[in-house]
Write a protein that holds these residues in place. Sequence first.
Motif, mmCIF file in Angstrom:
data_model
loop_
_atom_site.group_PDB
_atom_site.id
_atom_site.type_symbol
_atom_site.label_atom_id
_atom_site.label_comp_id
_atom_site.label_asym_id
_atom_site.label_seq_id
_atom_site.Cartn_x
_atom_site.Cartn_y
_atom_site.Cartn_z
ATOM 1 N N ALA A 30 0.840 -1.209 0.000
ATOM 2 C CA ALA A 30 0.000 0.000 0.000
ATOM 3 C C ALA A 30 0.873 1.255 0.000
ATOM 4 C CB ALA A 30 -0.926 -0.014 1.219
ATOM 5 N N LEU A 34 1.440 4.764 -2.823
ATOM 6 C CA LEU A 34 1.443 6.206 -2.509
ATOM 7 C C LEU A 34 2.839 6.811 -2.645
ATOM 8 C CD1 LEU A 34 -1.039 6.445 0.526
ATOM 9 C CD2 LEU A 34 -1.414 7.150 -1.836
ATOM 10 N N THR A 284 -10.924 -5.098 3.904
ATOM 11 C CA THR A 284 -10.990 -3.706 3.438
ATOM 12 C C THR A 284 -10.179 -3.496 2.152
ATOM 13 O OG1 THR A 284 -9.097 -3.020 4.811
ATOM 14 C CG2 THR A 284 -11.298 -2.816 5.803
ATOM 15 N N CYS A 288 -13.358 -1.821 0.383
ATOM 16 C CA CYS A 288 -13.484 -0.430 0.859
ATOM 17 C C CYS A 288 -12.733 0.523 -0.072
ATOM 18 C CB CYS A 288 -12.908 -0.285 2.273
ATOM 19 S SG CYS A 288 -13.856 -1.162 3.511
ATOM 20 N N THR A 290 -10.723 2.811 0.865
ATOM 21 C CA THR A 290 -9.351 2.894 1.381
ATOM 22 C C THR A 290 -9.106 1.647 2.228
ATOM 23 O OG1 THR A 290 -9.763 5.269 1.635
ATOM 24 C CG2 THR A 290 -7.717 4.408 2.591
ATOM 25 N N SER A 291 -8.079 0.891 1.936
ATOM 26 C CA SER A 291 -7.815 -0.321 2.724
ATOM 27 C C SER A 291 -7.230 0.070 4.080
ATOM 28 C CB SER A 291 -6.816 -1.230 1.995
ATOM 29 O OG SER A 291 -5.504 -0.689 2.102
ATOM 30 N N GLU A 294 -3.536 1.129 3.494
ATOM 31 C CA GLU A 294 -3.342 2.501 3.001
ATOM 32 C C GLU A 294 -3.643 3.502 4.123
ATOM 33 O OE1 GLU A 294 -5.249 3.655 -0.687
ATOM 34 O OE2 GLU A 294 -5.258 5.751 -0.045
ATOM 35 N N GLN A 295 -4.700 3.212 4.880
ATOM 36 C CA GLN A 295 -5.084 4.105 5.978
ATOM 37 C C GLN A 295 -3.980 4.196 7.028
ATOM 38 O OE1 GLN A 295 -7.361 6.322 5.829
ATOM 39 N NE2 GLN A 295 -9.264 5.369 6.479
ATOM 40 N N ARG A 298 -1.326 6.403 5.634
ATOM 41 C CA ARG A 298 -1.770 7.802 5.718
ATOM 42 C C ARG A 298 -1.631 8.320 7.150
ATOM 43 N NH1 ARG A 298 -6.407 9.669 2.064
ATOM 44 N NH2 ARG A 298 -6.418 8.308 0.255
ATOM 45 N N GLY A 306 -8.289 8.466 4.465
ATOM 46 C CA GLY A 306 -9.171 8.212 3.327
ATOM 47 C C GLY A 306 -10.556 7.792 3.780
ATOM 48 N N SER A 307 -11.445 7.631 2.796
ATOM 49 C CA SER A 307 -12.815 7.196 3.100
ATOM 50 C C SER A 307 -12.814 5.743 3.557
ATOM 51 C CB SER A 307 -13.676 7.339 1.847
ATOM 52 O OG SER A 307 -14.874 6.609 2.014
#
Length: 363
Positions: A30, A34, A284, A288, A290-291, A294-295, A298, A306-307
């Motif tokens: 992930a 990014l 997720t 989803c 945003t997994s 990834e979250q 972040r 993310g959402s």
Amino acid sequence: MSADRGQVIPPGGTIGILGAGQLGRMTAMAAARLGYRVHSYCPEADSPAFQVSAASTIAAYDDAAALARFANAVDVVTFEFENIPSATTELLAARKPTRPKPDVLHVAQHRLREKDFLAAAKVPVTRYAEVRSAEALEQAVRDIGLPCVLKTAQFGYDGKGQVMIAREADIAAAWPRMGAGIGILEGFVDFTHEISVIVARGVDGMAATYTPVENQHRNHILEATIAPARLPAPILMRAEAIARHVADALDVVGLLAVEMFVTQAGEVLVNELAPRPHNSGHWTIDACLTSQFEQFVRAVCGLPLGSVEHHSDAVMKNLLGDEVKAWREILAEPGAKLHLYGKSEPRPGRKMGHVTRLSPRRN
Ligand code: AMP
């Protein structure tokens, strides 16, 4: 002293991860999307995350020289499992932002500290008592009542170091069976569901919670996650509120998985915390926007979260041991997404991969 001034680590930076199992592996994948690099640190050479990391350190967690080199090479430090010595995260936190902070790990890696923290934060938990000897266990069983569960305070996972005490006759054997060290005796929860909520919380304290999911265990190992949990909305809302409250109280920056029991009476009790990505969040990735991975990236890098919307319902099944041999059939199945962790030896009970089966979102 902490090196964390709440700084943002922009894309292009290097995320240092302690531990290099499948959670680190999926985080590195992930992170790459990014534009980040991951430097994985783990004592075992043959670890799944090394295959997908930009840099690797193979060294013990108490190797001060290796830790210093690692700290110099990364922009932010995080971890993908809990059993890391506090001295390690403290050493790193003095040099580089370490998220979540070492205190969070200190609480979450010790069941007694964790339960004491939760109780102090007015979070509902089952009855529990500290146990330091066979004699203390007898008294604790009288206080807590039968049936109950004796667990090691530290280094227990997937049911290891856990002994069920159903009758008085079980007490004598329980203490030696638990293993070593300090124990925690918990009242047995007659639950209808085991659920978990994953909360992401950023440097600015903003939080986002994924919908609660239902977890099914076999031999104490997670077998399947059903997302969302099939429970009434008020219970789901209560679970999310509890998880968010715990993340705030702990001041987590990163992810916090909160495992809970739903009782016959509809109460929600917290069982365990994991301040990292969690097996019950693997769904997720495919369901989803945003997994969880990834979250996680972040949150630890100080980016906007993310959402957490799910566009599909999902059932995630772990592929344990030889179950991984069904990869060909799974790949041929419409709506099934296969994830393999690159582990060579399918030992019984070992998490080799998972499959997520998607279906249209119901509500
Ligand atoms: P843990 O290592 O605490 O996550 O426990 C592993 C599994 O054991 C849980 O997922 C439950 O299925 C079961 N378990 C743990 N603690 C209790 C408890 N106090 N009452 C009932 N079941 C429990």
